[in-house]
Design an enzyme around this catalytic site. Structure first.
Site, PDB file in Angstrom:
ATOM      1  N   HIS A  43     -13.107   2.010  27.735  1.00 21.63           N
ATOM      2  CA  HIS A  43     -13.082   3.114  28.714  1.00 21.63           C
ATOM      3  C   HIS A  43     -12.884   2.519  30.116  1.00 21.63           C
ATOM      4  O   HIS A  43     -11.916   1.802  30.339  1.00 21.63           O
ATOM      5  CB  HIS A  43     -14.390   3.908  28.555  1.00 21.63           C
ATOM      6  CG  HIS A  43     -14.478   5.217  29.277  1.00 21.63           C
ATOM      7  ND1 HIS A  43     -13.428   5.826  29.897  1.00 21.63           N
ATOM      8  CD2 HIS A  43     -15.557   6.026  29.479  1.00 21.63           C
ATOM      9  CE1 HIS A  43     -13.842   6.967  30.445  1.00 21.63           C
ATOM     10  NE2 HIS A  43     -15.131   7.119  30.207  1.00 21.63           N
ATOM     11  N   HIS A  75      -4.045   5.766  24.995  1.00 17.36           N
ATOM     12  CA  HIS A  75      -4.948   6.803  25.504  1.00 17.36           C
ATOM     13  C   HIS A  75      -5.139   7.856  24.418  1.00 17.36           C
ATOM     14  O   HIS A  75      -4.205   8.177  23.690  1.00 17.36           O
ATOM     15  CB  HIS A  75      -4.343   7.462  26.754  1.00 17.36           C
ATOM     16  CG  HIS A  75      -5.338   8.179  27.585  1.00 17.36           C
ATOM     17  ND1 HIS A  75      -5.743   9.456  27.302  1.00 17.36           N
ATOM     18  CD2 HIS A  75      -6.041   7.795  28.672  1.00 17.36           C
ATOM     19  CE1 HIS A  75      -6.629   9.843  28.193  1.00 17.36           C
ATOM     20  NE2 HIS A  75      -6.841   8.853  29.036  1.00 17.36           N
ATOM     21  N   ASP A 111      -5.731   2.196  33.949  1.00 18.47           N
ATOM     22  CA  ASP A 111      -6.376   0.884  34.139  1.00 18.47           C
ATOM     23  C   ASP A 111      -5.393  -0.281  34.147  1.00 18.47           C
ATOM     24  O   ASP A 111      -5.780  -1.411  34.453  1.00 18.47           O
ATOM     25  CB  ASP A 111      -7.411   0.668  33.025  1.00 18.47           C
ATOM     26  CG  ASP A 111      -8.574   1.629  33.162  1.00 18.47           C
ATOM     27  OD1 ASP A 111      -8.906   2.318  32.184  1.00 18.47           O
ATOM     28  OD2 ASP A 111      -9.119   1.721  34.283  1.00 18.47           O
TER      29      ASP A 111
HETATM   30  C1  SDX Z   1      -9.735   5.340  30.158  1.00 17.60           C
HETATM   31  O1  SDX Z   1     -10.425   9.635  27.762  1.00 17.60           O
HETATM   32  C2  SDX Z   1     -10.080   9.450  29.013  1.00 17.60           C
HETATM   33  O2  SDX Z   1      -9.628  10.333  29.700  1.00 17.60           O
HETATM   34  C3  SDX Z   1     -10.328   8.022  29.559  1.00 17.60           C
HETATM   35  C4  SDX Z   1      -9.765   7.740  30.934  1.00 17.60           C
HETATM   36  C5  SDX Z   1     -10.496   8.520  31.999  1.00 17.60           C
HETATM   37  O3  SDX Z   1      -9.909   8.702  33.079  1.00 17.60           O
HETATM   38  O4  SDX Z   1     -11.701   8.847  31.787  1.00 17.60           O
HETATM   39  O5  SDX Z   1      -8.395   8.040  30.979  1.00 17.60           O
HETATM   40  C6  SDX Z   1      -9.957   6.270  31.309  1.00 17.60           C
HETATM   41  O6  SDX Z   1     -10.689   5.021  29.481  1.00 17.60           O
HETATM   42  C7  SDX Z   1      -8.340   4.900  29.842  1.00 17.60           C
HETATM   43  C8  SDX Z   1      -8.275   4.006  28.555  1.00 17.60           C
HETATM   44  C9  SDX Z   1      -8.656   2.583  28.945  1.00 17.60           C
HETATM   45  N1  SDX Z   1      -8.815   1.744  27.771  1.00 17.60           N
HETATM   46  C10 SDX Z   1      -7.929   0.767  27.462  1.00 17.60           C
HETATM   47  O7  SDX Z   1      -6.905   0.534  28.103  1.00 17.60           O
HETATM   48  C11 SDX Z   1      -8.342  -0.098  26.272  1.00 17.60           C
HETATM   49  C12 SDX Z   1      -7.138  -0.293  25.332  1.00 17.60           C
HETATM   50  N2  SDX Z   1      -6.829   0.991  24.717  1.00 17.60           N
HETATM   51  C13 SDX Z   1      -7.375   1.218  23.369  1.00 17.60           C
HETATM   52  O8  SDX Z   1      -8.643   0.680  23.187  1.00 17.60           O
HETATM   53  C14 SDX Z   1      -7.158   2.669  22.921  1.00 17.60           C
HETATM   54  O9  SDX Z   1      -5.866   2.990  23.234  1.00 17.60           O
HETATM   55  C15 SDX Z   1      -8.076   3.768  23.445  1.00 17.60           C
HETATM   56  C16 SDX Z   1      -9.516   3.450  23.249  1.00 17.60           C
HETATM   57  C17 SDX Z   1      -7.819   4.017  24.894  1.00 17.60           C
HETATM   58  C18 SDX Z   1      -7.734   5.045  22.668  1.00 17.60           C
HETATM   59  O10 SDX Z   1      -8.092   4.817  21.350  1.00 17.60           O
HETATM   60  P1  SDX Z   1      -7.798   5.918  20.201  1.00 17.60           P
HETATM   61  O11 SDX Z   1      -7.349   7.213  20.779  1.00 17.60           O
HETATM   62  O12 SDX Z   1      -8.994   5.948  19.287  1.00 17.60           O
HETATM   63  O13 SDX Z   1      -6.536   5.320  19.463  1.00 17.60           O
HETATM   64  P2  SDX Z   1      -6.605   4.482  18.144  1.00 17.60           P
HETATM   65  O14 SDX Z   1      -7.559   3.344  18.295  1.00 17.60           O
HETATM   66  O15 SDX Z   1      -6.805   5.435  17.015  1.00 17.60           O
HETATM   67  O16 SDX Z   1      -5.119   3.853  18.120  1.00 17.60           O
HETATM   68  C19 SDX Z   1      -4.077   4.433  17.368  1.00 17.60           C
HETATM   69  C20 SDX Z   1      -3.193   3.227  16.987  1.00 17.60           C
HETATM   70  C21 SDX Z   1      -3.960   2.149  16.177  1.00 17.60           C
HETATM   71  O17 SDX Z   1      -2.999   1.434  15.389  1.00 17.60           O
HETATM   72  P3  SDX Z   1      -2.901   1.781  13.791  1.00 17.60           P
HETATM   73  O18 SDX Z   1      -4.295   1.700  13.235  1.00 17.60           O
HETATM   74  O19 SDX Z   1      -2.331   3.222  13.756  1.00 17.60           O
HETATM   75  O20 SDX Z   1      -1.932   0.754  13.244  1.00 17.60           O
HETATM   76  O21 SDX Z   1      -2.728   2.556  18.176  1.00 17.60           O
HETATM   77  C22 SDX Z   1      -3.250   1.232  18.200  1.00 17.60           C
HETATM   78  C23 SDX Z   1      -4.438   1.213  17.244  1.00 17.60           C
HETATM   79  O22 SDX Z   1      -4.660  -0.120  16.750  1.00 17.60           O
HETATM   80  N3  SDX Z   1      -3.670   0.961  19.585  1.00 17.60           N
HETATM   81  C24 SDX Z   1      -3.436  -0.157  20.239  1.00 17.60           C
HETATM   82  C25 SDX Z   1      -3.970   0.040  21.522  1.00 17.60           C
HETATM   83  N4  SDX Z   1      -4.502   1.263  21.617  1.00 17.60           N
HETATM   84  C26 SDX Z   1      -4.331   1.834  20.410  1.00 17.60           C
HETATM   85  N5  SDX Z   1      -2.835  -1.317  19.848  1.00 17.60           N
HETATM   86  C27 SDX Z   1      -2.769  -2.280  20.786  1.00 17.60           C
HETATM   87  N6  SDX Z   1      -3.251  -2.160  22.043  1.00 17.60           N
HETATM   88  C28 SDX Z   1      -3.853  -1.028  22.451  1.00 17.60           C
HETATM   89  N7  SDX Z   1      -4.336  -0.920  23.695  1.00 17.60           N
END
Ligand code: SDX
Length: 422
Positions: free
Chosen positions: A263, A302, A358
């Site tokens: 997050h 996201h 971010d």
């Molecule tokens: C913020 O919710 C909000 O509004 C948050 C926010 C706010 O203003 O409050 O916008 C602020 O928190 C932004 C997000 C910051 N976090 C990151 O940048 C961390 C990296 N991102 C991931 O951890 C992830 O994308 C999340 C946590 C942000 C979202 O996770 P989800 O929605 O649960 O997505 P998921 O894990 O189900 O991913 C779907 C697929 C998966 O691959 P498969 O299993 O389908 O093969 O996408 C992949 C994931 O492995 N994936 C990524 C990835 N994010 C998702 N692969 C590589 N790098 C990534 N960053």
């Protein structure tokens, strides 16, 4: 065609029609047909947990509006305090209202001397600024016992003002403690963001020279972070607030959620990722590691945005204005290369992974002189009005305590064995 769904319980043959209302179906209606059957949605990705008039998001179209105003216009035309007023008092202030609001905030921005002497000095020298801030916010609950009167709208308004006002003071104090510098008290003559920069970076007795370009950029970043609908930390605020806990422990809980690297902690994780990649030529190897699932591309992806995060676009444009003043951040080239490679690679395109807020914000913070441990602290300052707006909205509604159900996967009923046969 009716704007409704019809479902049948095949166990009983009973059928009901449920209207589709504002993109939702009522779980209570489902439950009337399916008593004792719960909706399995562990991370709430398909669940609406609140009625809210504060922020509108459209993840597919990449739209973000605070109380109907597009984020692009707010970022360009308003200051953070105007946006904070919009969020917590439901309107953009007039000139007179803004002056009064600025005075209220300035008056409430000092923190009790005991805070510095007894609370901040109790932390280890290497304590992370976010851990210090989360603890400081919770500790404020002990200074303002009247804040427990959460059903009093006037009390909620006062506590909201206090928290918005004191957040930069506590944040800057957490930093000054960690670098061994004397605390700087708020200066009521300075605007909100200039005051924060002064409390962060002032040295000696001479006034801190605020660079207007950097001040405006940071103020805009606070605007971009101010609210974001039912994100993890705001949901935390609504859940903790639904127990009628005071606003300080409620906001501390939200800040604790924000601290997580999935997050708000992602801005810090992005910088550490860029520093680890270190060289432009290492980008392809890093991306290969992401595609094998060994790493995450921090700052990408996201839950809601399946398109470019509109805030990330604004942050990226702002970065160039900041670098014109501070000099180019050498990590920018690596970030741009990561984005270029990822946006062309099916692994990321197929998963709809785009830069989020971010991805570039940390580069700006670093160039402004903020240590990486302060990045999520900056996010906290920006998000405080959003958390408080949702907290107040939830308490103004006929809200009940948040208490989800579960799918039980443990052992069936069994007798306790005596200890000598276990
Ligand atoms: C913020 O919710 C909000 O509004 C948050 C926010 C706010 O203003 O409050 O916008 C602020 O928190 C932004 C997000 C910051 N976090 C990151 O940048 C961390 C990296 N991102 C991931 O951890 C992830 O994308 C999340 C946590 C942000 C979202 O996770 P989800 O929605 O649960 O997505 P998921 O894990 O189900 O991913 C779907 C697929 C998966 O691959 P498969 O299993 O389908 O093969 O996408 C992949 C994931 O492995 N994936 C990524 C990835 N994010 C998702 N692969 C590589 N790098 C990534 N960053």
């Amino acid at each position: 065609m009716a704007d409704s769904i019809t479902i049948t319980n095949n166990r009983t043959g009973e059928t009901i029609e449920i209207p589709l209302v504002d993109g939702t179906v009522s779980a209570r209606s489902w439950s009337s047909l399916l008593p004792g059957i719960w909706f399995d949605d562990p991370s709430f990705s398909a669940t609406s947990g609140a009625d809210s008039a504060i922020t509108y998001l459209d993840g597919e179209a990449g739209l973000l509006r605070y109380r109907g105003y597009p984020i692009e216009q707010l970022a360009e035309q308003t200051t953070f305090l105007e946006v904070a007023h919009l969020l917590v008092r439901d309107k953009l202030p007039t000139v007179t209202q803004l002056k009064a609001w600025q005075s209220e905030i300035a008056e409430a921005s000092p923190i009790h001397e005991n805070f510095h002497k007894r609370i901040l000095e109790g932390f280890r020298d290497d304590a992370h600024a976010m851990g210090v801030l989360v603890s400081s916010i919770a500790a404020m609950s002990t200074f303002w016992p009247d804040s427990k009167d959460i059903e009093n709208p006037e009390q909620r308004r006062d506590e909201t003002t206090r928290l918005i006002a004191k957040m930069p003071t506590m944040a800057a104090s957490a930093h000054r403690r960690s670098v061994g510098l004397p605390y700087v008290f708020p200066d009521p003559e300075l605007d909100y963001t200039s005051n924060f920069l002064s409390m962060m970076f002032k040295l000696g007795d001479s006034p801190y020279e605020v660079d207007p370009v950097l001040r405006d950029a940071l103020d805009m970043l606070f605007v971009l972070h101010a609210d974001h609908e039912q994100n993890c930390s705001t949901t935390t605020a609504r859940v903790v607030g639904s127990a009628h806990a005071d606003p300080y422990v409620t906001v501390a809980a939200a800040a604790g959620a924000l601290y997580g690297p999935r997050h708000g902690g992602a801005n810090e994780a992005v910088l550490r990722m860029l520093e680890e990649i270190a060289e432009f030529d290492n980008v392809d190897d890093f991306i290969a590691g992401v595609k094998t699932g060994d790493r995450k591309l921090m700052g990408f992806g996201h839950r809601v945005y399946k398109n470019y995060d509109p805030r990330a676009r604004i942050v990226k444009d702002t970065a160039h204005r900041v670098f014109d003043v501070t000099g180019m951040n050498p990590l920018l080239d690596i970030a741009l290369k990561l984005e270029e490679v990822a946006l062309a690679d099916p692994y990321f395109v197929d998963r709809k992974l785009y830069p989020n807020i971010d991805f570039y914000s940390g580069l700006i913070y670093q160039s402004m002189g903020f240590p990486v441990e302060m990045f999520t602290v900056l996010f906290t300052i920006g998000r405080t009005p959003g958390w408080l707006a949702h907290w107040d909205e939830m308490l103004s509604q006929d809200s009940r305590i948040a208490r989800p159900r579960q799918r039980y996967t443990g052992p069936a009923d069994r007798d306790v064995p005596s200890i000598d046969v276990r």
